[in-house]
Design an enzyme around this catalytic site. Structure first.
Site, PDB file in Angstrom:
ATOM      1  N   CYS A 133       0.978  -1.120   0.120  1.00 37.87           N
ATOM      2  CA  CYS A 133       0.208  -0.112   0.020  1.00 37.87           C
ATOM      3  C   CYS A 133       0.925   1.385   0.257  1.00 37.87           C
ATOM      4  O   CYS A 133       0.519   2.184  -0.750  1.00 37.87           O
ATOM      5  CB  CYS A 133      -1.049   0.236   1.105  1.00 37.87           C
ATOM      6  SG  CYS A 133      -0.281  -0.977   2.519  1.00 37.87           S
ATOM      7  N   HIS A 246      -3.485   5.863   4.571  1.00 35.45           N
ATOM      8  CA  HIS A 246      -1.558   6.361   5.175  1.00 35.45           C
ATOM      9  C   HIS A 246      -1.413   7.847   4.378  1.00 35.45           C
ATOM     10  O   HIS A 246      -1.818   7.901   3.193  1.00 35.45           O
ATOM     11  CB  HIS A 246      -0.903   5.723   4.557  1.00 35.45           C
ATOM     12  CG  HIS A 246      -0.891   3.806   4.908  1.00 35.45           C
ATOM     13  ND1 HIS A 246      -2.020   3.496   5.696  1.00 35.45           N
ATOM     14  CD2 HIS A 246      -0.499   2.761   4.031  1.00 35.45           C
ATOM     15  CE1 HIS A 246      -1.649   2.269   5.856  1.00 35.45           C
ATOM     16  NE2 HIS A 246      -1.339   1.756   4.913  1.00 35.45           N
TER      17      HIS A 246
HETATM   18  P1  NAP Z   1      -7.069  -9.737   8.074  1.00 32.49           P
HETATM   19  O1  NAP Z   1      -7.863  -8.719   7.801  1.00 32.49           O
HETATM   20  O2  NAP Z   1      -6.520 -10.672   9.002  1.00 32.49           O
HETATM   21  O3  NAP Z   1      -7.917 -11.083   6.921  1.00 32.49           O
HETATM   22  C1  NAP Z   1      -6.773 -12.222   6.535  1.00 32.49           C
HETATM   23  C2  NAP Z   1      -7.939 -12.827   6.152  1.00 32.49           C
HETATM   24  O4  NAP Z   1      -7.194 -13.772   5.433  1.00 32.49           O
HETATM   25  C3  NAP Z   1      -9.082 -13.272   6.610  1.00 32.49           C
HETATM   26  O5  NAP Z   1     -10.124 -13.206   5.544  1.00 32.49           O
HETATM   27  C4  NAP Z   1      -8.812 -14.844   6.856  1.00 32.49           C
HETATM   28  O6  NAP Z   1      -9.995 -15.882   6.909  1.00 32.49           O
HETATM   29  C5  NAP Z   1      -7.895 -15.016   5.700  1.00 32.49           C
HETATM   30  N1  NAP Z   1      -7.626 -16.273   6.156  1.00 32.49           N
HETATM   31  C6  NAP Z   1      -6.630 -16.198   6.588  1.00 32.49           C
HETATM   32  N2  NAP Z   1      -5.422 -17.595   7.396  1.00 32.49           N
HETATM   33  C7  NAP Z   1      -6.271 -18.093   6.094  1.00 32.49           C
HETATM   34  C8  NAP Z   1      -6.664 -19.497   5.923  1.00 32.49           C
HETATM   35  N3  NAP Z   1      -5.606 -19.937   6.264  1.00 32.49           N
HETATM   36  N4  NAP Z   1      -7.203 -20.096   4.715  1.00 32.49           N
HETATM   37  C9  NAP Z   1      -7.751 -19.385   4.034  1.00 32.49           C
HETATM   38  N5  NAP Z   1      -7.908 -18.095   4.369  1.00 32.49           N
HETATM   39  C10 NAP Z   1      -6.957 -17.539   5.539  1.00 32.49           C
HETATM   40  O7  NAP Z   1      -6.103  -9.224   6.688  1.00 32.49           O
HETATM   41  P2  NAP Z   1      -5.765  -7.845   5.569  1.00 32.49           P
HETATM   42  O8  NAP Z   1      -5.711  -6.641   6.080  1.00 32.49           O
HETATM   43  O9  NAP Z   1      -6.911  -8.273   4.875  1.00 32.49           O
HETATM   44  O10 NAP Z   1      -4.561  -8.587   4.564  1.00 32.49           O
HETATM   45  C11 NAP Z   1      -4.814 -10.116   4.330  1.00 32.49           C
HETATM   46  C12 NAP Z   1      -3.899 -10.167   3.483  1.00 32.49           C
HETATM   47  O11 NAP Z   1      -3.427  -9.237   2.785  1.00 32.49           O
HETATM   48  C13 NAP Z   1      -2.083  -9.698   4.184  1.00 32.49           C
HETATM   49  O12 NAP Z   1      -1.669 -10.901   4.892  1.00 32.49           O
HETATM   50  C14 NAP Z   1      -1.034  -9.292   3.105  1.00 32.49           C
HETATM   51  O13 NAP Z   1      -0.197 -10.650   2.345  1.00 32.49           O
HETATM   52  C15 NAP Z   1      -2.505  -8.723   2.019  1.00 32.49           C
HETATM   53  N6  NAP Z   1      -2.408  -7.022   2.373  1.00 32.49           N
HETATM   54  C16 NAP Z   1      -1.856  -6.080   0.763  1.00 32.49           C
HETATM   55  C17 NAP Z   1      -1.683  -5.004   1.701  1.00 32.49           C
HETATM   56  C18 NAP Z   1      -1.435  -4.263   0.827  1.00 32.49           C
HETATM   57  O14 NAP Z   1      -0.159  -3.531   0.978  1.00 32.49           O
HETATM   58  N7  NAP Z   1      -1.066  -3.859  -1.370  1.00 32.49           N
HETATM   59  C19 NAP Z   1      -2.489  -4.369   2.750  1.00 32.49           C
HETATM   60  C20 NAP Z   1      -2.724  -4.908   3.923  1.00 32.49           C
HETATM   61  C21 NAP Z   1      -2.501  -6.831   3.638  1.00 32.49           C
HETATM   62  P3  NAP Z   1     -10.356 -15.988   8.513  1.00 32.49           P
HETATM   63  O15 NAP Z   1     -11.832 -14.483   8.741  1.00 32.49           O
HETATM   64  O16 NAP Z   1     -11.797 -17.261   8.310  1.00 32.49           O
HETATM   65  O17 NAP Z   1      -9.595 -16.102   9.886  1.00 32.49           O
HETATM   66  O1  3JN Z   2       1.476  -2.097   7.884  1.00 32.85           O
HETATM   67  C1  3JN Z   2       0.270  -2.180   6.754  1.00 32.85           C
HETATM   68  O2  3JN Z   2      -0.310  -0.848   6.460  1.00 32.85           O
HETATM   69  C2  3JN Z   2       0.288  -2.778   4.726  1.00 32.85           C
HETATM   70  C3  3JN Z   2       0.756  -4.138   5.886  1.00 32.85           C
HETATM   71  C4  3JN Z   2       0.758  -4.700   4.241  1.00 32.85           C
HETATM   72  C5  3JN Z   2       1.416  -6.414   4.272  1.00 32.85           C
HETATM   73  C6  3JN Z   2       0.465  -6.713   5.765  1.00 32.85           C
HETATM   74  C7  3JN Z   2       0.958  -8.306   6.702  1.00 32.85           C
HETATM   75  C8  3JN Z   2       1.610  -8.931   5.267  1.00 32.85           C
HETATM   76  C9  3JN Z   2       1.838  -7.663   4.309  1.00 32.85           C
HETATM   77  C10 3JN Z   2       2.015  -6.392   2.113  1.00 32.85           C
HETATM   78  O3  3JN Z   2       1.324  -6.480   1.845  1.00 32.85           O
HETATM   79  O4  3JN Z   2       3.275  -6.658   2.423  1.00 32.85           O
HETATM   80  C11 3JN Z   2       1.845  -8.102   4.009  1.00 32.85           C
HETATM   81  C12 3JN Z   2       2.910  -9.659   3.139  1.00 32.85           C
HETATM   82  O5  3JN Z   2       2.127 -10.333   2.679  1.00 32.85           O
HETATM   83  O6  3JN Z   2       3.746  -9.493   3.644  1.00 32.85           O
END
Ligand code: NAP
Ligand code: 3JN
Length: 339
Positions: A133, A246
């Site tokens: 992000c 952010h």
């Molecule tokens: P979150 O609110 O903690 O949600 C995690 C999601 O993943 C929930 O839907 C969860 O399902 C699912 N999950 C976890 N373990 C799983 C498994 N074993 N099998 C299937 N589904 C599973 O996290 P979030 O903020 O949405 O972020 C999720 C991911 O997106 C992060 O880990 C990161 O890799 C990515 N992300 C990217 C950015 C970016 O900067 N582009 C920003 C934030 C996040 P349940 O509800 O069933 O637990």
């Molecule tokens: O912390 C933030 O503001 C962005 C977080 C992103 C994030 C959180 C957990 C795992 C990531 C990411 O997108 O880089 C990951 C990950 O996939 O490594």
């Protein structure tokens, strides 16, 4: 490869999370051509449903053989799940747009921000990575300046909201704020320290070079997206007690001199950017205003008086939308347009 269709079978993996929820809303808001929506999460979500176009969609448990018949899968269930399941999905014929860091720096995987490098979508082999992000909002604003004046160096400090860490972190900020206002003790659990009424210069793990992983993501991803390894970048990433959006204080040094007015003119024409910059009227972007919006807002544009060709600016965007879910959906839209 995506085949041209009127409507697509779309999956959201991690649908119940902060990013996944936003993906479902954005698919609906933008009237994405969905023939059928499939939602996946962990066994913790078994039996739950989510609304899509006023109809309940059942959450399915993610497993290895669910991907047949899915055209596009938006992944946001963490890097571990992406490493394991994205290649299986791609093998089953699905185009994966992955939100995690798992594939971003793989030379075989394009890392795409549609306003900056849509051309990189042409060489995908089934997996496309969505950047971090903090990187996305910075490159949307800096890429048009790089095109005009070649950026030599970037110094960035971020002010990142807790929604970047997910649902549990949003609950932690709410609960700590309420406890502290009621003179109760708190016990940090998601972050190593109190986040309410505080700032933590620590996002993701610390590395041997003293930077955090989040900081090095900004360095490496920016160079890959902008297609220029020569840009020197240094980042400090800070978690602040804000729920959504952010902010970034960004200083750049360019090869060609640009005035602040020239930067304002370049950014006023840039796709996805809104210049919000009239300090005499107290007009500048801030997270509360950018929350739930799609654009990247830029303000406080001024010449850096300490160097020859320097510009300072302040960049704000909704991390769950442009920083994650919206960028992923825009990648899917661009792919369809290019098919
Ligand atoms: P979150 O609110 O903690 O949600 C995690 C999601 O993943 C929930 O839907 C969860 O399902 C699912 N999950 C976890 N373990 C799983 C498994 N074993 N099998 C299937 N589904 C599973 O996290 P979030 O903020 O949405 O972020 C999720 C991911 O997106 C992060 O880990 C990161 O890799 C990515 N992300 C990217 C950015 C970016 O900067 N582009 C920003 C934030 C996040 P349940 O509800 O069933 O637990
Ligand atoms: O912390 C933030 O503001 C962005 C977080 C992103 C994030 C959180 C957990 C795992 C990531 C990411 O997108 O880089 C990951 C990950 O996939 O490594």
């Amino acid at each position: 490869m995506l085949k041209k269709k009127d409507k697509y079978v779309v999956a959201v993996v991690g649908a119940t999370g902060a990013v996944g929820n936003e993906m479902v809303s954005i698919l609906e808001e933008r009237n994405f051509p969905v023939e059928r929506l499939r939602l996946f999460a962990s066994e913790r979500s078994e039996g739950k449903t989510m609304e899509f176009h006023d109809k309940p969609v059942e959450i399915e448990i993610l497993s290895e053989n669910v991907f047949k018949g899915i055209d596009i899968a938006l992944f946001s269930a963490g890097a571990e799940r992406s490493i394991h399941f994205a290649p299986l999905a791609a093998k089953a014929g699905c185009v994966v747009i992955d939100n995690s860091s798992a594939w971003r720096m793989d030379p075989e995987v394009p890392l795409v921000v549609p306003e900056v490098n849509p051309h990189d979508l042409k060489w995908h082999k089934g997996i496309i990575a969505n950047p971090n992000c903090s990187t996305i909002q910075m490159v949307v604003a800096l890429s048009p300046i790089h095109d005009a004046a070649k950026i030599k160096r970037i110094v960035v400090t971020t002010f990142q909201s807790v929604s970047g860490t997910g649902r549990k972190a949003m609950d932690e900020l709410l609960n700590q704020t309420s406890a502290l206002l009621n003179f109760k003790d708190i016990k940090p659990s998601v972050y190593p320290h109190q986040i309410a009424f505080n700032c933590l210069p620590h996002i993701d793990k610390f590395l041997d070079n003293g930077y955090t992983k989040e900081e090095m993501k900004m360095v490496n991803e920016t160079q890959k997206i902008m297609g220029d390894k020569s840009i020197r970048i240094t980042a400090t990433t800070v978690r602040v007690p804000v729920f959504r959006s952010h902010s970034e204080s960004v200083n750049i040094e360019t090869e060609k001199k640009l005035s602040a007015n020239e930067v304002r003119a370049i950014l006023s024409d840039a796709p996805g950017v809104v210049v919000f910059d009239a300090p005499e009227k107290n007009i500048y972007p801030f997270p509360a205003d950018a929350a739930c919006k799609d654009d990247v807002y830029v303000g406080r544009i001024r010449e850096d008086e300490s160097i020859e060709n320097g510009i300072n600016m302040w960049i704000v965007a909704d991390n769950l939308r442009k920083g994650a879910a919206l960028n992923a959906v825009q990648i899917a839209e661009k792919l369809i347009e290019m098919t």
